[in-house]
Every structure is written in structure tokens, then in C-alpha cells.
Enzyme design. Structure first.
Site, PDB file in Angstrom:
ATOM      1  N   HIS A 307       0.439  -1.367   0.301  1.00 27.01           N
ATOM      2  CA  HIS A 307       0.042  -0.010  -0.229  1.00 27.01           C
ATOM      3  C   HIS A 307       1.252   1.221  -0.076  1.00 27.01           C
ATOM      4  O   HIS A 307       2.402   1.226   0.606  1.00 27.01           O
ATOM      5  CB  HIS A 307      -1.211  -0.197   1.106  1.00 27.01           C
ATOM      6  CG  HIS A 307      -2.030   1.141   1.131  1.00 27.01           C
ATOM      7  ND1 HIS A 307      -2.454   2.095   1.420  1.00 27.01           N
ATOM      8  CD2 HIS A 307      -3.235   0.671   0.658  1.00 27.01           C
ATOM      9  CE1 HIS A 307      -2.755   2.768   1.342  1.00 27.01           C
ATOM     10  NE2 HIS A 307      -3.805   2.078   1.412  1.00 27.01           N
ATOM     11  N   ASP A 364      -7.897  -4.902  -0.990  1.00 28.30           N
ATOM     12  CA  ASP A 364      -8.238  -4.910  -2.545  1.00 28.30           C
ATOM     13  C   ASP A 364      -8.431  -6.788  -1.412  1.00 28.30           C
ATOM     14  O   ASP A 364      -9.268  -7.176  -2.723  1.00 28.30           O
ATOM     15  CB  ASP A 364      -7.945  -4.736  -3.244  1.00 28.30           C
ATOM     16  CG  ASP A 364      -8.056  -2.941  -3.374  1.00 28.30           C
ATOM     17  OD1 ASP A 364      -7.015  -2.069  -3.600  1.00 28.30           O
ATOM     18  OD2 ASP A 364      -9.310  -2.360  -2.818  1.00 28.30           O
TER      19      ASP A 364
HETATM   20  C1  MLT Z   1      -8.170   4.028  -0.822  1.00 28.97           C
HETATM   21  O1  MLT Z   1      -9.258   2.844   0.100  1.00 28.97           O
HETATM   22  O2  MLT Z   1      -8.468   4.821  -0.769  1.00 28.97           O
HETATM   23  C2  MLT Z   1      -7.392   2.730  -1.202  1.00 28.97           C
HETATM   24  O3  MLT Z   1      -6.452   2.275   0.198  1.00 28.97           O
HETATM   25  C3  MLT Z   1      -5.996   4.071  -1.672  1.00 28.97           C
HETATM   26  C4  MLT Z   1      -5.553   4.751  -0.615  1.00 28.97           C
HETATM   27  O4  MLT Z   1      -5.871   5.199   0.485  1.00 28.97           O
HETATM   28  O5  MLT Z   1      -4.469   5.673  -1.537  1.00 28.97           O
END
Ligand code: MLT
Length: 428
Positions: A307, A364
Site C-alpha cells: 500500500h 483489496d
Molecule cells: C483507499 O482506500 O482509497 C485505498 O487504500 C487507496 C489509498 O488510500 O491510497
């Protein structure tokens, strides 16, 4: 904490104020940098740049912390409901029982969409990706509610747009699925709660009664709560940037839906399932694909790992993994993809190659397993992400408006041709 930062440029010192948030995050306020020095900063992808100050969501990537208006998502996922969390994000506090009942009732009352929306559906090819339909129809709400584009809406008018959007996205999302399947559309029911109504509109058939399973309703509430906001991610920053031009809530959220569709963002959950299916189709040998992921000459990459912000683990993944185990056990589903997912996860958590690169399962990775167990097809996974993220987008758009933030207009460093004269075509 430092009171100010000093930048020395061309032998001259420039002090800039330092600000600190309530969770002790620190920033250098460079609002006057260009006026004072003629310089701008450059930060491709804005990974070191704060675009705003916000009181909605706090996350700590190092510690794996995620809180909505101060409440840990672990507590909200276990004890709250998606509509209650939506109220919390949008209005900044947990509702009283009366407030929650009114909010939920108002949303229920607005789940019906104008009959002309159905006609728009008829214009889409049946194979259209549900995200293309969703972003189009959410933007089309400005056509049905033209007053929503006014830049000086009252609180009551904004609240009505919020209710309409929360309500109608669930109907439109369910109808994208039914349209995609060539099934008759189900109209919303006023006797069902938000998640039950969505499941009913998705899976009910005229020929057979759809039994709403409370275990699935509970899992869906949890999934939507965990996706509800995530501070200044790509799609939320898109909603804020578009909204900063005084664009309507519907138009701003439609832009956010398109950003979320990107496979590097919300589209990743669809990519994860397609990866698991490809591994299964290839024979299910996860060690072969782990080797491919580690081979720099091989283009294969594990989707759903790592992430941009979380440096050790994504707190949402931990909760979703537990929910996936519970839902599949409760429904008696033995999904071979879950076994493949668990083997990949085990490798990612034990293999130094993945540990050193912080490649652990993110939000995800497991969400698709649950959506699949519920009966939601892969192409609808990012629509589910959008359904969950809507309250966050609304809260962030509303905060930007209430704080009267200026239109977003980043600068650049030009690297193109210097001045040159036009040349007639026959002289080129
Ligand atoms: C989100 O929940 O939007 C994703 O993890 C992407 C992010 O936070 O950059």
C-alpha cells in the site's frame, strides 16, 4: 516541535511556518513560497504534499491506524452500521437514535429514481462495465436535479443532495448489475434497511423470493464501513479538486468514481480476483506465481499486496480477512480461490522478499472473496467500493465547501521547447 522551517535559496534565508495537527502530524506551510522566492515545490504524485487540513479521517501508515472522526474502524466495523458510519463521516458525530432513524428514513424515501433513468440504461450496451454506467448516471443526477449545480446552496439544499445521492447510488448500482445480466430491474423497497434493500435489488427475481440472509447483510455492512473513507486518496482528492471549482456534488462524485475505477486504485479488487482465477486456471500452483512475482524479468505482479500509505499492514485487511473466513464458513462455501489467497498471503507474510518490500495483503486482497461469496460478480467489485466510499467523498466535498477552500490549481516545472518561430508547412 520546530516553530518554523528555514529554506535557504540563492544565499537568502526564508522562514516558513510549521503547523501540527491534533495527531501531531507536522507540515511546513509553503503558501507564500512562490511569492517570496519565485520557487515552487515539485512532488510527483503528491506523496509528501498535504492538499488540505481535514477533520474527517486519520490514518497512521506506520502503526496501521485508521479512525473515522476519531473512532477506530475496528470498533465501527464490529458495533456500527454503514448508514450510522455515513452519518458520522458526513456530520462529524455519532447520531442519536432519533437522528439515525430520520437519516435512514430520509434515505429510504429517496431510493426511487426517476423513470427516465431507466431509459438511459437502455442506451448502454449490455456489456458496458458497471463503473462506466455508474459514473454516467451519478453525473446525470445533475440533469434531474439542476438546482444542485448552484454554488451557493443552503445547508438544507446540500443535505437534500446528500440524501438523494446516498439513496439513489444503491438503486443505480443494483440496476447496473441487473442491466448487465439482462435481468428485470427490482425497485427499492421501503420496508428494508439500506444493505438489505441493496441485496434485494441485486438478487431478487420475479420468479423466486430472495431470502435476505442476516449474515450476508452483516458482512456487507462491514465491507462498506471499511471502505467508507481513507483521507486524501486518489478518488477523494479528485472529488475535492473538482468540487473546488464549485462543481456540483453529483458531478464531483462522478469524477471520483472514474478515478476509483483505475486498476491502481479501486479497480485493484477486480484485478485480485482475476489474478486468483488465473492462478486457479493455471493449476493452482501458488509457488510458481510467487516465483514469477519475485522474478524481475517476469511482468507478473501480485495484486492486492502492499500500500502507498501503510508501511506494515492495512488494518482493514485484517478485519476483512476475518469476515471472509466467517462468511464462507457460515454459508458453507469451500471456495478454492480462498485457499489460493491464503497460500499467497502466507508467502507474503513469511518470505523475506515480500517482507522487505512491505508487500502484505491490503484491503483489496480479501474483499473480492467476500463479494464473490455473496454472489456479486467480479465486474461489480469496484462498484461496491464506490458504494462504500460515497459517504467519505460526500464528507470531504462538504468539508471543502464549508471551509471555503480555494479552487485547486497546482503549478508545474516546464521542460518543453523554449521559444521558437512558426515555420510554414512547406519549409518543415
Ligand atoms: C483507499 O482506500 O482509497 C485505498 O487504500 C487507496 C489509498 O488510500 O491510497
Amino acid at each position: 516541535m520546530a516553530e518554523s522551517a528555514e529554506i535557504i535559496l540563492d544565499g537568502k534565508s526564508y522562514p516558513f511556518p510549521v503547523i501540527e495537527g491534533t495527531e501531531h502530524e507536522k507540515a511546513i506551510d509553503i503558501a507564500k513560497l512562490r511569492d517570496l522566492t519565485g520557487y515552487v515545490t515539485l512532488d510527483s504524485g503528491y506523496k509528501n504534499t498535504g492538499a488540505t487540513k481535514s477533520a474527517i479521517t486519520f490514518l497512521d501508515g506506520e502503526e496501521g491506524i485508521l479512525r473515522y472522526r476519531g473512532y477506530p474502524i475496528e470498533q465501527l466495523a464490529e458495533q456500527s452500521s454503514f448508514i450510522e458510519v455515513a452519518y458520522l463521516l458526513i456530520y462529524g458525530k455519532l447520531p442519536t437514535r432519533a437522528e439515525l432513524e430520520d437519516f435512514s428514513h430520509q434515505i429510504t424515501k429517496h431510493t426511487l429514481v426517476h423513470e427516465d433513468v431507466r431509459k438511459i440504461f437502455d442506451g448502454f450496451p449490455s456489456a458496458a462495465h458497471p463503473m462506466a454506467i455508474l459514473s454516467s448516471l451519478i453525473c446525470a443526477l445533475t440533469a434531474f436535479y439542476p438546482e444542485s449545480v448552484a454554488p451557493d446552496l443552503s445547508k438544507e439544499e446540500i443535505d437534500l443532495n446528500v440524501i438523494r445521492l446516498m439513496a439513489k447510488i444503491s438503486t443505480i448500482a443494483a440496476w447496473t448489475y441487473k442491466n448487465n445480466m439482462g435481468h428485470p430491474l427490482n425497485y427499492p423497497r421501503n420496508d428494508l434497511d439500506y444493505c438489505s434493500n441493496f441485496l434485494y435489488m441485486m438478487f431478487s427475481f420475479p420468479t423466486e423470493k430472495y431470502e435476505i440472509d442476516p449474515r450476508i447483510v452483516s458482512a456487507l455492512n462491514k465491507l462498506l464501513i471499511l471502505h467508507a473513507d481513507h483521507e486524501q486518496n486518489c478518488s477523494t482528492s479528485t472529488v475535492r479538486l473538482v468540487g473546488s471549482a464549485n462543481a456540483s456534488l453529483y458531478g464531483s462524485v462522478s469524477a471520483g468514481i472514474n478515478a476509483l475505477w483505475g486498476p491502481l486504485h479501486g479497480g485493484a479488487n477486480q484485478e485480485v480476483l482475476e489474478m486468483l482465477q488465473a492462478i486457479q486456471k493455471d493449476g493452482g500452483d501458488t509457488s510458481k506465481f510467487i516465483a514469477k512475482a519475485k522474478d524481475k524479468n517476469d511482468s507478473f505482479r501480485l495484486m492486492g499486496f502492499g500500500h502507498r500509505v501503510y508501511k506494515n499492514f492495512d488494518p482493514r485487511a485484517k478485519i476483512i480477512k476475518k469476515a471472509a473466513d466467517e462468511v464462507l464458513a457460515a454459508l458453507g462455501i469451500d471456495d478454492p480461490l480462498l485457499k489460493i489467497a491464503q497460500e499467497l498471503e502466507q508467502a507474503a507474510l513469511t518470505d523475506q522478499y515480500f517482507i522487505e518490500r512491505k508487500l502484505y495483503p491490503n484491503v483489496d486482497f480479501y474483499s473480492g472473496i467476500i463479494y464473490r461469496a455473496i454472489g456479486i460478480p467480479t465486474e461489480m467489485f469496484t462498484v461496491m467500493f464506490a458504494l462504500g466510499r460515497l459517504p467519505g467523498w460526500i464528507a470531504q466535498w462538504k468539508e471543502m465547501r464549508e471551509n471555503k477552500e480555494p479552487i485547486g490549481r497546482p503549478r508545474q516545472i516546464y521542460t518543453g521547447e523554449t521559444e521558437r518561430n512558426y515555420v510554414a508547412i512547406d519549409q518543415r
